[in-house]
Structure formats: structure tokens, C-alpha cells
Write a protein that holds these residues in place. Structure first.
Motif, short mmCIF file in Angstrom:
data_model
loop_
_atom_site.label_atom_id
_atom_site.label_comp_id
_atom_site.label_asym_id
_atom_site.label_seq_id
_atom_site.Cartn_x
_atom_site.Cartn_y
_atom_site.Cartn_z
N LEU A 145 0.83 -1.20 0.00
CA LEU A 145 0.00 0.00 0.00
C LEU A 145 0.88 1.26 0.00
CD1 LEU A 145 -3.00 0.58 -0.08
CD2 LEU A 145 -2.99 0.71 2.40
N LYS A 146 1.97 1.22 0.72
CA LYS A 146 2.88 2.37 0.76
C LYS A 146 3.48 2.64 -0.62
CE LYS A 146 6.85 4.41 2.97
NZ LYS A 146 7.83 4.35 4.05
N TYR A 175 2.23 1.84 -3.47
CA TYR A 175 1.13 2.32 -4.31
C TYR A 175 0.93 3.83 -4.10
CZ TYR A 175 -3.50 2.79 -6.38
OH TYR A 175 -4.56 3.19 -7.15
N VAL A 176 0.91 4.25 -2.84
CA VAL A 176 0.70 5.67 -2.52
C VAL A 176 1.86 6.51 -3.03
CG1 VAL A 176 0.59 7.30 -0.58
CG2 VAL A 176 -0.85 5.27 -0.58
N LYS A 201 -9.41 11.49 -1.73
CA LYS A 201 -9.69 10.22 -1.06
C LYS A 201 -10.74 10.37 0.04
CE LYS A 201 -5.39 8.05 -2.27
NZ LYS A 201 -5.97 7.08 -3.18
N ARG A 242 -9.30 0.81 2.76
CA ARG A 242 -8.14 1.19 1.95
C ARG A 242 -7.94 2.71 1.93
NH1 ARG A 242 -5.16 -1.36 -1.81
NH2 ARG A 242 -6.58 -3.13 -1.76
N ARG A 243 -8.99 3.45 1.67
CA ARG A 243 -8.84 4.91 1.56
C ARG A 243 -8.32 5.52 2.86
NH1 ARG A 243 -14.04 7.36 -1.57
NH2 ARG A 243 -15.07 6.65 0.31
N GLU A 259 -4.66 4.72 3.08
CA GLU A 259 -3.92 5.53 2.12
C GLU A 259 -3.78 6.96 2.62
OE1 GLU A 259 -4.98 3.19 -2.05
OE2 GLU A 259 -6.10 4.99 -1.52
#
Length: 169
Positions: free
Chosen positions: A12-13, A15-16, A107, A134-135, A138
Motif C-alpha cells: 500500500l505504501k 502504491y501511494v 480520497k 483502503r482509503r 492511504e
């Protein structure tokens, strides 16, 4: 389309970090390749997550009679070199923070239609990830996002040709 595969795990990191980098690239790629160089009417960059693999692409829809694919590829590569060596290195902290703040606001925006929420949640099931928050996760990562970390991340993906995985169509 030039697609650049990330060498990093699909966390996730990561991706961000890639999402922030592409938001930083979004306006310059359009301004330079479309407006200034007039390579094509449609020019954009996109984040990809395919089968758990992260990547980024730069798309230029150009007329076959106007420019060769090699020329368009060379211009995309020249843009990426400029973007890493000049644009990112000289990116002001307040500009960077503005981009991150904009992404956080996006987001935090509520779904307008029930179908948006359903699609987002079904995607979690469809991809076997089950991150229904998820949001929120993020957003927490974006709040801690550092400029040098984003630069290092995107450079590892689109930087030196010898160290990257690229696919051109």
C-alpha cells in the motif's frame, strides 16, 4: 504507450508513493508532450496495478503520418529524464504539499452514487485483498509522505534505462 514496471513489492505504501509521483507528473507530461511539443491530442500518465504488480505508463496518441514511434518514444524518454533530473529535484515543498493535500481531499470525498461504493468494495473482494478501509489507510500514509521518498521511488521505476523494466507499444 511506454509502460514501466515497478521493481518494488505491491504494498500500500509503494502504491501511494507511485500515486503521488504520477500526480506530480500529470500536468508536466501534458504541458510538455502535448502542448509544447504537440506530439498528439491525447497525452497522459497512468498508474497500473496488474495482478499485484505496480507500474506506470506514459501514453501519447500520435498520428502515424506525423511522427514515427521511435521519435515519440525518444520524446517520452527525454521528458522522463527532464522530469527526474530537473522538475522533481527543484519541486518546492509547498507545491509538493499542495499535491499531497489534493490527493488526501480526493480520497476523503464521499461517494456520490451507491454504485461507486459497491464497485470499490467489490474490487476488494474480486482481487482478494479485502482492504475495505483502503482509503483511510492511504490517507494515513499520505499524511506521512516525504518528497525525497517519492523522488527515490519514481526514479527507481522510470530512471536509468539499465535498471528498469520497460514495455513499449
Amino acid at each position: 504507450v511506454n509502460y514501466y514496471q515497478s521493481p518494488h513489492t505491491s504494498s500500500l505504501k509503494n502504491y501511494v508513493l507511485l500515486e503521488v509521483a504520477l500526480m506530480l507528473m500529470d500536468e508536466p507530461v501534458f504541458d510538455i508532450l502535448r502542448t509544447k511539443e504537440q506530439l498528439g491530442y491525447t497525452v497522459y500518465c497512468t498508474l497500473h496495478k496488474t495482478c499485484g504488480i505496480l507500474g506506470a505508463s506514459v501514453t501519447v496518441n500520435s498520428q502515424a503520418t506525423k511522427f514515427t514511434p521511435d521519435y515519440v518514444n525518444d520524446r517520452i524518454e527525454a521528458f522522463l529524464k527532464w522530469f527526474i533530473e530537473e522538475k522533481l529535484e527543484n519541486f518546492q515543498a509547498d507545491e509538493f504539499n499542495k499535491i499531497v493535500t489534493t490527493l488526501i481531499k480526493m480520497k476523503k470525498a464521499a461517494d456520490v452514487k451507491l454504485s461507486e461504493e459497491v464497485s470499490r468494495n467489490f474490487a476488494e473482494i474480486d482481487y482478494f485483498e479485502y482492504l475495505f478501509d483502503r482509503r483511510e489507510k492511504e490517507i494515513r500514509l499520505l499524511e506521512k509522505c516525504k518528497k525525497d521518498e517519492v523522488i527515490s521511488h519514481i526514479t527507481s521505476i522510470i530512471g536509468a534505462a539499465a535498471n528498469r523494466k520497460k514495455f513499449s507499444v
